[in-house]
Design a protein around this motif. Structure first.
Motif, PDB file in Angstrom:
ATOM      1  N   TYR A 164       0.814  -1.214   0.000  1.00  0.00           N
ATOM      2  CA  TYR A 164       0.000   0.000   0.000  1.00  0.00           C
ATOM      3  C   TYR A 164       0.852   1.271   0.000  1.00  0.00           C
ATOM      4  O   TYR A 164       0.571   2.230  -0.719  1.00  0.00           O
ATOM      5  N   ASP A 165       1.906   1.285   0.784  1.00  0.00           N
ATOM      6  CA  ASP A 165       2.710   2.492   0.914  1.00  0.00           C
ATOM      7  C   ASP A 165       3.626   2.742  -0.276  1.00  0.00           C
ATOM      8  O   ASP A 165       4.232   3.814  -0.375  1.00  0.00           O
ATOM      9  N   ASN A 214       0.450  12.449  -2.154  1.00  0.00           N
ATOM     10  CA  ASN A 214       0.120  12.873  -0.779  1.00  0.00           C
ATOM     11  C   ASN A 214      -0.196  14.370  -0.648  1.00  0.00           C
ATOM     12  O   ASN A 214       0.071  14.975   0.392  1.00  0.00           O
ATOM     13  N   THR A 256      -2.380   2.225   7.057  1.00  0.00           N
ATOM     14  CA  THR A 256      -1.005   2.105   7.546  1.00  0.00           C
ATOM     15  C   THR A 256      -0.499   3.396   8.189  1.00  0.00           C
ATOM     16  O   THR A 256       0.688   3.500   8.489  1.00  0.00           O
ATOM     17  N   ARG A 284      -0.891   6.650   6.896  1.00  0.00           N
ATOM     18  CA  ARG A 284      -0.433   7.667   5.947  1.00  0.00           C
ATOM     19  C   ARG A 284      -0.802   9.080   6.372  1.00  0.00           C
ATOM     20  O   ARG A 284      -0.001  10.011   6.259  1.00  0.00           O
ATOM     21  N   LYS A 305       5.607   0.764  11.985  1.00  0.00           N
ATOM     22  CA  LYS A 305       6.110   2.128  11.793  1.00  0.00           C
ATOM     23  C   LYS A 305       6.254   2.850  13.134  1.00  0.00           C
ATOM     24  O   LYS A 305       7.211   3.606  13.346  1.00  0.00           O
TER      25      LYS A 305
END
Length: 259
Positions: free
Chosen positions: A12-13, A21, A45, A47, A75
């Motif tokens: 996903y990232d 972004n 996640t 973001r 993270k």
């Protein structure tokens, strides 16, 4: 169908969401106006949650997917303790959450509201948002603005490359969308989110999740929000203030109606 990214959360990232972004400065600016605590629904996640916490805001993040939250938790382990203490992560559904606190700002970024498959589910979610929003708080909803004739161009089975990223370990990760089903009566589209991973020393590997999203016209959203007790104080078509009729997004900034 639940969009939990069971097989593809790890990628996903890699993709930039949305459009590199560009929504992050917008949410940071709104947070500076309204303060915290903040609740992000479908936080994935992290973001959006992480930049808010790094900026000093207290943020709760709720998501249905344990696979996405596991990446979020990884993270967090590499962040300073003062940032970690700003974040509370919870697994749960947008339609049923309950917290002991209310929030200055509640967000549903990057089209996650569209994972709710019916007006009934949408109303349940908005009712939960209403009950958790401070009297003077703000609710920000982001939904994709589909072209009016997109249904005419729908081709079941059509595979489209969406992105390609070269990783430091020498692998290519390429994302594709494969169209599966369009139910115009329920305004539901079903598609496969497909990642192909290739490298010089191994065969191509595929990772796939079948996802379902609901699409909206602007008047549909306005009616749902009005029924839920919200008034829209501002609507935009992009995070730079593009008029709503000219943009690729519906970005709706909402407050509780005066009683």
């Amino acid at each position: 169908m639940e969009n939990i990214f069971k097989n593809t959360a790890r990628f996903y990232d890699i993709d930039q969401h949305p459009a590199q972004n560009k929504d992050i400065p917008f949410y940071l600016q709104q947070a500076s106006l309204f303060g915290s605590p903040i609740l992000e629904l479908a936080c994935g996640t992290g973001r959006v949650t992480l930049p808010l916490a790094k900026a000093g805001f207290s943020v709760y993040g709720l998501d249905l997917s344990q696979e996405m939250l596991s990446i979020f938790e990884q993270k967090l382990q590499g962040l300073p303790r003062e940032t970690q203490e700003k974040i509370t992560i919870c697994q749960g559904e947008m339609t049923e959450f309950s917290f002991a606190t209310t929030f200055k700002m509640i967000l549903i970024p990057f089209h996650s509201f569209q994972a709710l498959s019916s007006d009934e589910e949408a109303r349940k979610c908005l009712a939960r948002v209403y009950s958790h929003l401070d009297k003077d708080g703000v609710f920000i909803l982001n939904v994709s603005h589909f072209n009016a004739d997109f249904a005419e161009d729908w081709q079941t089975g059509l595979e489209t490359q969406e992105s390609a990223v070269f990783l430091e370990d020498g692998q290519w990760v390429t994302r594709y969308t494969t169209l599966q089903e369009l139910d115009e009566g329920k305004r539901l589209m079903t598609f496969d989110n497909l990642y192909r991973v290739s490298g010089t020393e191994k065969k191509i590997e595929e990772y796939r999740d079948r996802l379902q999203i609901r699409y909206y016209e602007e008047h549909d959203l306005r009616q749902l929000l009005d029924e839920a007790g919200f008034e829209i104080t501002e609507g935009m078509g992009w995070y730079d203030g593009t008029p709503i009729e000219n943009g690729d997004e519906f970005i709706l900034i909402c407050r509780k109606k005066e009683q």
